[in-house]
Motif scaffolding. Structure first.
Motif, PDB file in Angstrom:
ATOM      1  N   PHE A   1      38.613  47.477  29.902  1.00 34.92           N
ATOM      2  CA  PHE A   1      39.091  46.094  29.853  1.00 34.92           C
ATOM      3  C   PHE A   1      37.983  45.158  29.384  1.00 34.92           C
ATOM      4  O   PHE A   1      38.189  44.333  28.480  1.00 34.92           O
ATOM      5  CB  PHE A   1      39.588  45.671  31.236  1.00 34.92           C
ATOM      6  CG  PHE A   1      39.962  44.216  31.329  1.00 34.92           C
ATOM      7  CD1 PHE A   1      41.212  43.790  30.936  1.00 34.92           C
ATOM      8  CD2 PHE A   1      39.053  43.274  31.809  1.00 34.92           C
ATOM      9  CE1 PHE A   1      41.562  42.441  31.021  1.00 34.92           C
ATOM     10  CE2 PHE A   1      39.388  41.933  31.896  1.00 34.92           C
ATOM     11  CZ  PHE A   1      40.650  41.516  31.500  1.00 34.92           C
ATOM     12  N   TRP A   2      36.794  45.281  29.978  1.00 39.26           N
ATOM     13  CA  TRP A   2      35.703  44.378  29.602  1.00 39.26           C
ATOM     14  C   TRP A   2      35.148  44.703  28.223  1.00 39.26           C
ATOM     15  O   TRP A   2      34.648  43.815  27.528  1.00 39.26           O
ATOM     16  CB  TRP A   2      34.610  44.408  30.667  1.00 39.26           C
ATOM     17  CG  TRP A   2      35.063  43.779  31.950  1.00 39.26           C
ATOM     18  CD1 TRP A   2      35.260  44.392  33.151  1.00 39.26           C
ATOM     19  CD2 TRP A   2      35.428  42.409  32.141  1.00 39.26           C
ATOM     20  NE1 TRP A   2      35.718  43.493  34.086  1.00 39.26           N
ATOM     21  CE2 TRP A   2      35.830  42.258  33.502  1.00 39.26           C
ATOM     22  CE3 TRP A   2      35.461  41.286  31.320  1.00 39.26           C
ATOM     23  CZ2 TRP A   2      36.247  41.042  34.029  1.00 39.26           C
ATOM     24  CZ3 TRP A   2      35.883  40.071  31.847  1.00 39.26           C
ATOM     25  CH2 TRP A   2      36.264  39.957  33.179  1.00 39.26           C
TER      26      TRP A   2
ATOM     27  N   TRP B   1      44.757  39.680  33.611  1.00 41.96           N
ATOM     28  CA  TRP B   1      44.277  40.877  34.308  1.00 41.96           C
ATOM     29  C   TRP B   1      42.816  40.834  34.751  1.00 41.96           C
ATOM     30  O   TRP B   1      42.310  41.833  35.246  1.00 41.96           O
ATOM     31  CB  TRP B   1      44.490  42.108  33.414  1.00 41.96           C
ATOM     32  CG  TRP B   1      45.936  42.430  33.186  1.00 41.96           C
ATOM     33  CD1 TRP B   1      46.969  42.218  34.040  1.00 41.96           C
ATOM     34  CD2 TRP B   1      46.507  43.016  32.016  1.00 41.96           C
ATOM     35  NE1 TRP B   1      48.155  42.633  33.489  1.00 41.96           N
ATOM     36  CE2 TRP B   1      47.911  43.132  32.240  1.00 41.96           C
ATOM     37  CE3 TRP B   1      45.993  43.465  30.806  1.00 41.96           C
ATOM     38  CZ2 TRP B   1      48.779  43.671  31.296  1.00 41.96           C
ATOM     39  CZ3 TRP B   1      46.860  44.006  29.864  1.00 41.96           C
ATOM     40  CH2 TRP B   1      48.230  44.106  30.117  1.00 41.96           C
ATOM     41  N   TRP B   2      42.129  39.707  34.609  1.00 43.16           N
ATOM     42  CA  TRP B   2      40.707  39.725  34.930  1.00 43.16           C
ATOM     43  C   TRP B   2      40.461  39.969  36.422  1.00 43.16           C
ATOM     44  O   TRP B   2      39.480  40.615  36.796  1.00 43.16           O
ATOM     45  CB  TRP B   2      40.034  38.425  34.473  1.00 43.16           C
ATOM     46  CG  TRP B   2      40.361  37.218  35.305  1.00 43.16           C
ATOM     47  CD1 TRP B   2      41.384  36.349  35.115  1.00 43.16           C
ATOM     48  CD2 TRP B   2      39.647  36.762  36.458  1.00 43.16           C
ATOM     49  NE1 TRP B   2      41.368  35.366  36.079  1.00 43.16           N
ATOM     50  CE2 TRP B   2      40.309  35.595  36.920  1.00 43.16           C
ATOM     51  CE3 TRP B   2      38.524  37.202  37.152  1.00 43.16           C
ATOM     52  CZ2 TRP B   2      39.884  34.883  38.033  1.00 43.16           C
ATOM     53  CZ3 TRP B   2      38.093  36.500  38.264  1.00 43.16           C
ATOM     54  CH2 TRP B   2      38.764  35.358  38.695  1.00 43.16           C
TER      55      TRP B   2
ATOM     56  N   LYS C   1      42.051  41.894  38.411  1.00 43.24           N
ATOM     57  CA  LYS C   1      42.205  43.316  38.714  1.00 43.24           C
ATOM     58  C   LYS C   1      41.094  44.163  38.104  1.00 43.24           C
ATOM     59  O   LYS C   1      41.058  45.377  38.321  1.00 43.24           O
ATOM     60  CB  LYS C   1      43.556  43.817  38.190  1.00 43.24           C
ATOM     61  CG  LYS C   1      44.752  43.131  38.832  1.00 43.24           C
ATOM     62  CD  LYS C   1      46.055  43.586  38.198  1.00 43.24           C
ATOM     63  CE  LYS C   1      47.247  42.877  38.839  1.00 43.24           C
ATOM     64  NZ  LYS C   1      48.536  43.262  38.207  1.00 43.24           N
ATOM     65  N   SER C   2      40.202  43.533  37.350  1.00 44.13           N
ATOM     66  CA  SER C   2      39.179  44.284  36.621  1.00 44.13           C
ATOM     67  C   SER C   2      37.762  43.957  37.080  1.00 44.13           C
ATOM     68  O   SER C   2      36.798  44.244  36.366  1.00 44.13           O
ATOM     69  CB  SER C   2      39.312  44.003  35.119  1.00 44.13           C
ATOM     70  OG  SER C   2      40.601  44.353  34.656  1.00 44.13           O
TER      71      SER C   2
ATOM     72  N   GLU D   1      39.246  52.103  33.694  1.00 47.71           N
ATOM     73  CA  GLU D   1      40.119  51.065  33.148  1.00 47.71           C
ATOM     74  C   GLU D   1      39.422  49.712  33.138  1.00 47.71           C
ATOM     75  O   GLU D   1      39.597  48.917  32.204  1.00 47.71           O
ATOM     76  CB  GLU D   1      41.405  50.997  33.972  1.00 47.71           C
ATOM     77  CG  GLU D   1      42.291  52.219  33.805  1.00 47.71           C
ATOM     78  CD  GLU D   1      43.417  52.273  34.816  1.00 47.71           C
ATOM     79  OE1 GLU D   1      44.463  52.876  34.516  1.00 47.71           O
ATOM     80  OE2 GLU D   1      43.248  51.709  35.925  1.00 47.71           O
ATOM     81  N   LYS D   2      38.635  49.443  34.160  1.00 48.07           N
ATOM     82  CA  LYS D   2      37.891  48.185  34.201  1.00 48.07           C
ATOM     83  C   LYS D   2      36.855  48.123  33.078  1.00 48.07           C
ATOM     84  O   LYS D   2      36.690  47.080  32.422  1.00 48.07           O
ATOM     85  CB  LYS D   2      37.204  48.030  35.557  1.00 48.07           C
ATOM     86  CG  LYS D   2      38.164  47.831  36.725  1.00 48.07           C
ATOM     87  CD  LYS D   2      37.419  47.761  38.047  1.00 48.07           C
ATOM     88  CE  LYS D   2      38.383  47.589  39.215  1.00 48.07           C
ATOM     89  NZ  LYS D   2      37.683  47.534  40.525  1.00 48.07           N
TER      90      LYS D   2
ATOM     91  N   SER E   1      43.205  49.052  39.386  1.00 50.25           N
ATOM     92  CA  SER E   1      42.552  49.568  38.182  1.00 50.25           C
ATOM     93  C   SER E   1      41.358  50.404  38.606  1.00 50.25           C
ATOM     94  O   SER E   1      40.573  49.972  39.459  1.00 50.25           O
ATOM     95  CB  SER E   1      42.085  48.417  37.284  1.00 50.25           C
ATOM     96  OG  SER E   1      43.182  47.633  36.850  1.00 50.25           O
TER      97      SER E   1
END
Length: 348
Positions: free
Chosen positions: A237-238, A195-196, A198-199, A233-234, A229
């Motif tokens: 994620f990170w 998913w990176w 998309k983030s 959400e990003k 995203s």
């Protein structure tokens, strides 16, 4: 009355005799312990024990790290930081996060869709995506629970259950934490690879942050633009990737103390592991809140893999437009089958 007195005498006299007999025994045991301690001190010398308490290194046949240090004096600093500072602060942070999202739900309420659902479903998550998400969720939650049990269980559970049961629970929590921890790191790397792309933050995410995601205040219900995203959400994620990596690496240091780690290395890793884990737990309190209570339709996508068209249009409009454009392109590229007889009529 006299007979009652005799009966009581028959009961009390043996008890008094037992107490009289036990008193010298107790005194004798205390005297024996004091004598043993005095003999040990005299045998090694007061200077020897003073050096031990000061953490001075002696000699032993062991070849392990810090093999000559009998008592690690700086370990007391680690204990104070862990038990007197980080443990209470962590409890406040976790309960504070739960209280905050509870107040958000009461005061602001969930973010509902502005328009009715169309009933048309759009594919958002594949089976692999969902399997990866729920595997990570289960692993994270169970590791968080077992870790919190190791830190706080002695305060909230141990005083209220039998010692044998407590021993079994804490042993189970420790073994589970030690063996499942490395699996979390493997899943974390899979999440990063999957998913990176998309983030990655883009310019549109600044506006999303400026409007607080359209969830609170004057911007509530405004539904700022977002890609597959959104900015929140990003960010989550990170946070998971960076802090989760810190948790995993510090946990591996604690899991495998066979590479020459000193006591200082283990103590530092323990503090870093604990701090990073508490940050992750607090962060995912908000993630769980949004998924379960804070946003209409948020959970459906990760359960079924599909979302309603209205939900996609309002919360991820850029992604929705890309999906629609792709569908139109596929329809245009498909060959149009001509009805039978058209060619014959044209020739006629």
């Amino acid at each position: 009355m006299l007979s009652l007195f005799k009966r009581l005498s028959l009961i009390m006299l043996p008890l008094m005799a037992a107490l009289i007999m036990l008193s010298p025994m107790s005194h004798a045991s205390e005297t024996k312990a004091n004598t043993a301690e005095r003999e040990i001190t005299q045998l090694a010398g007061a200077d020897f024990w003073r050096q031990v308490r000061d953490g001075e290194e002696g000699y032993t046949t062991s070849q392990s790290a810090e093999h000559g240090v009998l008592i690690s004096t700086p370990g007391q600093t680690w204990y104070i930081l862990k038990e007197k500072w980080m443990s209470p602060a962590g409890a406040v942070a976790i309960f504070g996060s739960i209280a905050f999202v509870t107040l958000m739900y009461i005061a602001i309420g969930p973010l509902m869709l502005s328009a009715p659902r169309t009933g048309r479903k759009i594919k958002r998550w594949s089976r692999l995506d969902r399997a990866l998400h729920w595997s990570m969720a289960f692993t994270f939650l169970t590791l968080a629970f077992s870790g919190l049990m190791l830190v706080y269980g002695k305060h909230f559970l141990k005083p209220y259950i039998p010692t044998e049961l407590w021993g079994f629970i804490i042993m189970l929590a420790k073994q589970y934490h030690n063996y499942i921890g490395p699996i979390f790191y493997v899943l974390l790397m899979c999440v990063l690879i999957k998913w990176w792309r998309k983030s990655i933050f883009k310019k549109v995410d600044i506006a999303w942050f400026m409007k607080l995601g359209g969830m609170v205040g004057k911007h509530k219900g405004s539904h700022p633009s977002a890609e597959f995203s959104n900015a929140g959400e990003k960010a989550l994620f990170w946070l998971l990737i960076v802090v989760g990596t810190v948790v995993s690496l510090s946990g591996l240091v604690l899991d495998f103390p066979i590479f020459g780690q000193t006591r200082r290395d283990m103590e530092l890793s323990n503090l870093v592991h604990m701090l990073a884990a508490l940050i992750l737990i607090c962060g995912f309190v908000f993630h769980i809140y949004i998924g379960l209570f804070g946003m209409e339709g948020a959970l459906e996508g990760m359960v079924t893999g599909e979302v309603d068209e209205t939900w996609a249009k309002e919360h991820h409009d850029i992604w929705y437009e890309e999906v629609m454009a792709k569908e139109k392109g596929e329809q245009i590229s498909e060959p149009i089958e001509q009805p039978k007889g058209v060619k014959a009529n044209e020739q006629a």
